[in-house]
Design a protein around this motif. Structure first.
Motif, short mmCIF file in Angstrom:
data_model
loop_
_atom_site.label_atom_id
_atom_site.label_comp_id
_atom_site.label_asym_id
_atom_site.label_seq_id
_atom_site.Cartn_x
_atom_site.Cartn_y
_atom_site.Cartn_z
N ILE A 144 -5.02 2.40 -51.15
CA ILE A 144 -5.50 2.44 -49.95
C ILE A 144 -6.45 1.46 -49.29
N HIS A 145 -6.99 0.74 -50.98
CA HIS A 145 -7.89 -0.51 -50.15
C HIS A 145 -7.26 -1.79 -49.83
N SER A 146 -5.93 -1.73 -50.67
CA SER A 146 -4.37 -2.45 -50.17
C SER A 146 -4.40 -2.81 -48.62
N ASP A 147 -3.97 -1.66 -48.56
CA ASP A 147 -4.27 -1.13 -47.04
C ASP A 147 -5.05 -1.62 -46.57
N ASP A 148 -6.25 -1.66 -46.36
CA ASP A 148 -7.07 -1.50 -45.80
C ASP A 148 -7.39 -2.97 -45.74
N LEU A 149 -6.99 -4.07 -47.25
CA LEU A 149 -6.91 -5.03 -46.79
C LEU A 149 -6.30 -5.95 -45.52
N SER A 150 -4.90 -5.56 -45.95
CA SER A 150 -4.40 -5.83 -44.25
C SER A 150 -4.32 -5.57 -43.43
N ARG A 151 -5.31 -4.35 -42.87
CA ARG A 151 -5.42 -3.70 -41.77
C ARG A 151 -6.70 -5.19 -41.08
N SER A 152 -7.36 -5.40 -41.63
CA SER A 152 -8.42 -6.35 -41.83
C SER A 152 -7.86 -7.38 -41.12
N LEU A 153 -7.06 -7.74 -41.87
CA LEU A 153 -6.35 -9.01 -41.07
C LEU A 153 -4.56 -8.79 -40.37
N PRO A 154 -4.74 -8.66 -39.22
CA PRO A 154 -3.49 -7.81 -38.72
C PRO A 154 -2.64 -8.60 -38.72
N SER A 155 -2.92 -10.11 -38.61
CA SER A 155 -2.27 -11.01 -38.23
C SER A 155 -1.47 -11.39 -38.87
N ARG A 156 -1.71 -11.49 -40.13
CA ARG A 156 -1.09 -12.02 -41.84
C ARG A 156 -0.33 -10.53 -42.41
N GLU A 157 0.18 -11.63 -43.26
CA GLU A 157 1.78 -10.28 -43.87
C GLU A 157 0.72 -9.60 -44.61
N PRO A 158 0.95 -8.49 -45.16
CA PRO A 158 0.44 -7.58 -44.84
C PRO A 158 -0.27 -8.05 -46.93
N VAL A 159 -0.33 -6.93 -47.28
CA VAL A 159 -0.38 -6.97 -48.92
C VAL A 159 0.57 -5.97 -49.09
N PRO A 160 1.57 -6.91 -50.72
CA PRO A 160 2.35 -5.92 -50.98
C PRO A 160 2.26 -5.09 -51.79
N ILE A 161 2.43 -4.37 -51.48
CA ILE A 161 1.49 -2.45 -52.24
C ILE A 161 3.68 -2.29 -52.84
N GLN A 162 3.41 -2.29 -54.30
CA GLN A 162 3.92 -1.95 -54.82
C GLN A 162 5.03 -0.72 -55.46
N ARG A 163 5.58 -0.30 -55.53
CA ARG A 163 7.09 0.87 -55.12
C ARG A 163 5.84 1.32 -55.54
N ALA A 164 5.98 1.51 -57.41
CA ALA A 164 5.50 2.95 -58.41
C ALA A 164 3.75 2.65 -57.89
N ALA A 165 3.26 2.22 -57.63
CA ALA A 165 1.59 2.72 -57.26
C ALA A 165 2.24 3.08 -56.15
N LEU A 166 2.45 2.36 -55.22
CA LEU A 166 2.80 3.27 -53.67
C LEU A 166 2.97 5.50 -53.77
N ALA A 167 4.19 5.29 -54.84
CA ALA A 167 4.40 6.83 -55.53
C ALA A 167 3.59 7.36 -55.85
N ALA A 168 2.59 6.90 -56.98
CA ALA A 168 1.88 7.76 -57.56
C ALA A 168 0.87 7.66 -57.19
N ALA A 169 0.09 7.14 -55.33
CA ALA A 169 -0.80 7.10 -54.89
C ALA A 169 -0.46 8.19 -54.16
N VAL A 170 0.79 8.07 -53.53
CA VAL A 170 1.17 8.98 -52.43
C VAL A 170 1.55 10.98 -53.07
N ARG A 171 1.33 10.91 -54.49
CA ARG A 171 1.62 11.99 -55.09
C ARG A 171 1.03 12.45 -55.72
N THR A 172 -0.27 12.62 -55.58
CA THR A 172 -1.46 12.02 -56.45
C THR A 172 -2.48 13.09 -55.41
N LEU A 173 -2.26 11.80 -54.40
CA LEU A 173 -3.24 12.99 -53.25
C LEU A 173 -2.55 14.44 -52.45
#
Length: 256
Positions: A144-173
């Motif tokens: 979620i803080h990777s996404d916060d960083l991306s949203r903080s600098l919207p003119s730049r390419e977003p932070v790459p979110i690794q699939r395994a990390a994203l899957a685990a975060a989604v399932r945990t919540l």
């Protein structure tokens, strides 16, 4: 190393390195700019992500025999501790250079779960919990803080979110929602990662559930952590909610 815990640790390490590389490419003056988190600069956000990385390593090295809190109970302690979290973040940002913080994010060799079982109890930042829950909640934080960083600098390419990390975060919540509000009246779907039933009410047993909430991974992370309201996401078409019990507004955010 336990299979699930080992997978979580590997996913965290990959995401930490990805964040570090993304940050290393930014110009120095960016870090004094405000982030999307109120009162926090981008530099403070970097400091906090580094503390999350160090906390995972430290917690896995602190076994205990004390009773373990569930992941749902553990994250409920964030809000009362928000001032302490902000204070430690400010102190870290003031005492360490951005270069030091970025280097720390990219140096993940010290994060290890060797010899630790999934349900071994360790001491996390808000008390004892199972090692697998400590790792999964740290994954929620770094994603979620990777996404916060991306949203903080919207003119730049977003932070790459690794699939395994994203899957685990989604399932945990999603699992935290089901644990905190047990029931079978609403089915939450976040394809392709998870589907859970939650919320007290009439039990559904066959066919399509009468109350369904479906959304994408990033939107689920944002509404579950208070970055966006459920109502706003639904109005924007990023959440599809059908059924008279499908409004999850009163149950979210799960942490903020």
């Amino acid at each position: 190393m336990a299979a699930q815990l080992g997978g979580y640790v590997a996913a965290f390490a990959a995401q930490s390195v990805a964040v570090g590389r993304w940050l290393a490419a930014l110009p120095e003056d960016v870090f004094d700019q405000p982030s999307v988190l109120e009162g926090w600069s981008i530099g403070m956000l970097v400091a906090h992500v580094t503390l999350v990385r160090e906390g995972l390593e430290r917690g896995l090295g602190r076994p205990t025999d004390e009773p373990a809190a569930s992941a749902a109970e553990f994250v409920s302690r964030y809000r009362p501790g928000v001032e302490a979290i902000s204070e430690s973040t400010r102190a870290t940002a003031a005492s360490r250079s951005v270069d030091e913080l970025i280097a720390r994010l990219q140096d993940v060799d010290g994060i290890s779960a060797e010899g630790i079982a999934d349900r071994s109890t360790v001491v996390g930042g808000r008390g004892p919990l199972h090692a697998v829950d400590w790792a999964s909640t740290r994954l929620v934080e770094i994603v979620i803080h990777s996404d916060d960083l991306s949203r903080s600098l919207p003119s730049r390419e977003p932070v790459p979110i690794q699939r395994a990390a994203l899957a685990a975060a989604v399932r945990t919540l999603a699992q935290i929602l089901a644990a905190r509000y047990p029931g079978r009246s609403v089915e939450l779907r976040v394809p392709p990662f998870t589907a859970v039933q939650a919320v007290p009410g009439p039990r559904h047993t066959r066919g399509t559930p009468p109350n369904v909430v479906e959304t994408d991974a990033l939107t689920w992370l944002r509404v579950a952590t208070g970055r966006e309201t459920f109502a706003a996401a639904a109005s924007a078409g990023r959440v599809a909610a059908s059924g008279n019990r499908a409004d999850l507004s009163e149950y979210l955010p799960l942490l903020s």
